[in-house]
Design a protein around this motif. Structure first.
Motif, short mmCIF file in Angstrom:
data_model
loop_
_atom_site.label_atom_id
_atom_site.label_comp_id
_atom_site.label_asym_id
_atom_site.label_seq_id
_atom_site.Cartn_x
_atom_site.Cartn_y
_atom_site.Cartn_z
N UNK A 85 4.34 -6.09 -0.83
CA UNK A 85 4.38 -6.56 -2.51
C UNK A 85 5.01 -5.47 -3.17
N UNK A 86 4.82 -4.18 -3.01
CA UNK A 86 5.64 -3.33 -3.71
C UNK A 86 7.07 -3.48 -3.31
N UNK A 87 7.37 -3.89 -2.19
CA UNK A 87 8.77 -4.04 -1.91
C UNK A 87 9.68 -5.06 -2.58
N UNK A 88 8.79 -6.12 -2.79
CA UNK A 88 9.25 -7.32 -3.39
C UNK A 88 9.44 -7.00 -4.95
N UNK A 89 8.44 -6.37 -5.66
CA UNK A 89 8.38 -6.06 -7.15
C UNK A 89 9.01 -4.81 -7.55
N UNK A 90 9.02 -3.62 -6.92
CA UNK A 90 9.38 -2.43 -7.37
C UNK A 90 10.36 -1.49 -6.65
N UNK A 91 10.71 -1.80 -5.24
CA UNK A 91 11.16 -0.66 -4.28
C UNK A 91 12.68 -0.39 -4.88
N UNK A 92 13.36 -1.66 -5.13
CA UNK A 92 14.77 -1.44 -5.53
C UNK A 92 15.04 -0.44 -6.59
N UNK A 93 14.10 -0.80 -7.70
CA UNK A 93 14.05 -0.02 -8.96
C UNK A 93 13.95 1.45 -8.48
N UNK A 94 12.84 1.76 -7.85
CA UNK A 94 12.18 2.95 -7.60
C UNK A 94 13.36 3.80 -6.73
N UNK A 95 14.10 3.10 -5.84
CA UNK A 95 15.12 3.74 -5.20
C UNK A 95 16.48 4.36 -6.09
N UNK A 96 16.62 3.55 -6.94
CA UNK A 96 17.74 3.70 -7.73
C UNK A 96 17.32 4.84 -8.66
#
Length: 231
Positions: A85-96
């Motif tokens: 669920x975190x990967x769906x919602x937040x992961x890409x933003x937190x990576x950037x």
């Protein structure tokens, strides 16, 4: 009655999948409503404050530092089977945010530091607007000065799209490549950087495996990340 008809027509599996997607959409809307990121203007002011009115004769050093402990935490979470669920919602933003030392904008973009340049004379004035600046030279008493500014970028789908994952790798480690192997369980990836070969990473999808492999190296060698890398 409507729910019963849907159940009879599509089955329990489809209904649960639809309900899950609805919950994700509602959660995203809730997160935006309770967001405490502040206005974009406030974020920009905070980020630029240390560099206000500072000018440089050459390209300034990149002040954006990478925190290895933050990269390690993201890498572990990306590899976890329980963080879907975190990967769906937040992961890409937190990576950037971690790789490019940025802040999130109100529209889920990335506010980040960049550098720009301009021609100025000793009084801090630029050439007349009626003249193409390219024609001005140092003999005209105008010199190129560099300064730190900000830009807002959209966030790529790093863990969902192999092209975006490759872009992040090239941005952070331009001289690195990777090898991919196809297997029954998915795709394994390992980095190859300046003669150093990293471990095989198998996270199911090629994009996520490549990001984890990049983070494995970034955790060990944050000082080798390219200056002024672009998201």
């Amino acid at each position: 009655m409507a729910a019963l008809l849907l159940y009879l027509k599509y089955g329990a599996g489809v209904i649960m999948s639809l309900l899950s997607k609805v919950r994700i959409i509602l959660e995203r809307k809730k997160q935006k409503l309770v967001s405490n990121y502040g206005s974009d203007a406030t974020i920009v002011e905070e980020m630029l404050r240390p560099y206000r009115d500072k000018k440089y004769n050459d390209v300034p050093p990149d002040p954006r530092l990478i925190d290895p402990s933050r990269i390690a935490a993201l890498r572990e979470r990306l590899a976890s089977q329980y963080s879907y669920r975190w990967r769906d919602l937040e992961a890409n933003n937190e990576i950037a945010e971690a790789v490019f030392a940025g802040r999130r904008s109100k529209n889920d973009g990335l506010i980040r530091l960049i550098y720009n340049s301009a021609l100025e004379n000793n009084q801090g004035h630029g050439p007349p607007l009626t003249v193409n600046p390219i024609s001005w030279k140092e003999t005209d008493r105008y010199f190129r000065k560099y300064y730190i500014s900000v830009a807002i970028s959209s966030v790529r789908r790093y863990i969902d799209d192999l092209g975006d994952a490759e872009h992040l790798l090239r941005s952070v480690y331009p001289s690195c490549g990777y090898t991919m192997m196809y297997g029954a369980a998915g795709r394994r990836v390992r980095l190859e950087c300046d003669g150093e070969i990293g471990p095989w990473i198998d996270a199911g999808s090629a994009a996520r495996s490549l990001i984890i492999a990049t983070f494995e190296r970034l955790e060990r060698h944050p000082e080798q990340a390219a200056a002024w890398r672009e998201p």
